[in-house]
Design an enzyme around this catalytic site. Structure first.
Site, PDB file in Angstrom:
ATOM      1  CG  HIS A 198      -1.739  -1.355   1.372  1.00  0.00           C
ATOM      2  ND1 HIS A 198      -1.453  -2.136   2.242  1.00  0.00           N
ATOM      3  CD2 HIS A 198      -2.568  -2.028   0.824  1.00  0.00           C
ATOM      4  CE1 HIS A 198      -1.823  -3.454   1.814  1.00  0.00           C
ATOM      5  NE2 HIS A 198      -2.935  -3.060   0.932  1.00  0.00           N
ATOM      6  CB  CYS A 199       2.195   3.043  -1.567  1.00  0.00           C
ATOM      7  SG  CYS A 199       2.144   3.047  -3.184  1.00  0.00           S
ATOM      8  CB  ALA A 200       2.520   2.821   3.793  1.00  0.00           C
TER       9      ALA A 200
END
Ligand code: PMP
Length: 383
Positions: A335-337
């Site tokens: 999730h891009c994190a």
């Protein structure tokens, strides 16, 4: 089909969004604030009303301090690159999205900005006291997201703002706008970046950055504004200082319709709806053997976003089966994190993220629980 990927982007969009965008394209089409003719004035009125409606939703006294951007990523970049200089220090929570971490790592390399990461607890919750204690006389900014796109954890941003005193707080509001009440007038100096396409239920490609009183940013982009055209220097007044180039008026028309919908339905009633769905979802998930639910145990500290793992099944296989066999759409992975996943111990495989929105129903939640229970029992990766 059950759409449970609202943390990536909401779907469906608010009623009236598509009509407002079509109406702008079919009937108006002109560039706001550029020509004095009737269509340009009508386009400018839409931009003005959108700015006013958003400022009211966010508790801002001065709507000119809300600038339109293509989304949260652009707003966060405008804040970080516009504020931070060589030798400055930034404190960022370990839950931040790459929209924050990538520009920070860039500034670390290019401008010698010192980035300090404040570790949260395993549920993703920041400790406002810890952040206050980390502040030094070189701290130029503290970055804490309002709510996590991974675990749904809602951060105590008001307490953080109190603890860090006069240091500006950058709030990544990508996940909170439209889903949680936001009142910027009750916070200390802050910058709040948001997207229009998530909880606001608007189109992609439009969002904004709210710049707190007393905070001056260098513009990220310079160019035509339709104002002070005799000068070759960027106007120094807001919002024009930060809004060079022809605005995305079709996006703003959609965003205005979306913001009106959210305002009329009320963020509180959306929050109550999502909280009821999430409480049932979280209870049900906790009762399924082999399923681990991340985030806090308190639904009041959560968005309607549930990150889970299923023993014996990779998140990407699980998401694939949910889509193919159950028509349930979720998002697996990081999730891009990556920092958030390291914090909760799910790096590098990530989690299966089930994110609900205002248009999900109690029946959707029961179907999701049945499908996850089925997966946890059978755990056969797709062949
Ligand atoms: N921050 C968070 C927490 C997000 O979830 C997202 C979207 N995934 C962003 C920033 C970036 O938003 P956008 O892609 O709309 O610029």
């Amino acid at each position: 089909m059950i759409y449970a990927d609202n943390a990536a982007t909401s779907f469906p969009k608010a009623p009236g969004v598509a009509d407002a965008m079509r109406d702008y394209l079919d009937r108006i089409g002109a560039s706001p604030g550029r020509s004095a003719h009737r269509l340009s004035i009508e386009a400018a009125r839409i931009v003005f009303e959108a700015r006013e409606t958003l400022a009211a939703l966010l508790g801002m006294d001065d709507s000119s301090r809300m600038i339109f951007t293509p989304g949260a990523t652009f707003g966060i970049n405008a804040a970080l690159l516009g504020l931070l200089r060589h030798g400055d220090e930034v404190i960022a929570s370990s839950m931040e999205h790459n929209a924050v971490m990538r520009p920070l790592r860039h500034l670390e390399g290019e401008r010698g900005v010192r980035v300090r990461v404040a570790q949260t607890d395993g549920s993703g919750l920041v400790d406002p006291r810890q952040l206050g204690d980390l502040v030094t006389d070189r701290t130029r900014l503290v970055a804490v997201m309002h709510a996590s796109n991974v675990t749904g954890t809602v951060q105590p941003v008001a307490e953080v703002s109190r603890e860090i005193g006069p240091v500006p707080l950058l709030i990544d509001g990508a996940q909170s706008i439209g889903s949680l009440p936001v009142d910027l007038s009750r916070l200390g100096p802050c910058l709040y970046a948001f997207s229009g396409h998530k909880g606001l239920l608007g189109p992609p490609g439009i969002g904004g950055l709210c710049i707190g009183e007393g905070i001056d940013l260098e513009p990220l982009v310079r160019g035509g504004t339709g104002s002070r055209s005799e000068r070759e220097e960027q106007p120094d007044f807001l919002p024009d200082l930060h809004e060079a180039g022809t605005p995305n008026a079709v996006g703003i028309a959609g965003l205005l319709a979306a913001t009106r919908y959210v305002t009329e339905r009320s963020v509180m009633s959306i929050r109550e709806h999502e909280l009821a769905l999430f409480s049932r979802l979280a209870d049900g998930l906790r009762g399924i053997p082999g399923v681990t639910l991340f985030g806090t145990a308190d639904p009041e500290r959560q968005l309607a976003t549930a990150s889970i793992t299923i023993d014996g099944l990779s998140p990407s296989d699980a998401a694939h089966i949910l889509d193919r066999e159950h028509a349930i759409l979720v998002r697996p992975g990081l999730h891009c994190a990556p920092s958030a996943h390291r914090t909760i111990g799910t790096f590098p495989a990530g989690t299966i993220r089930i994110s609900l929105g205002p248009f999900n129903t109690a029946d959707d939640v029961e179907s999701i629980l049945e499908a996850v229970a089925d997966l946890a029992q059978n755990q056969t990766p797709p062949g």
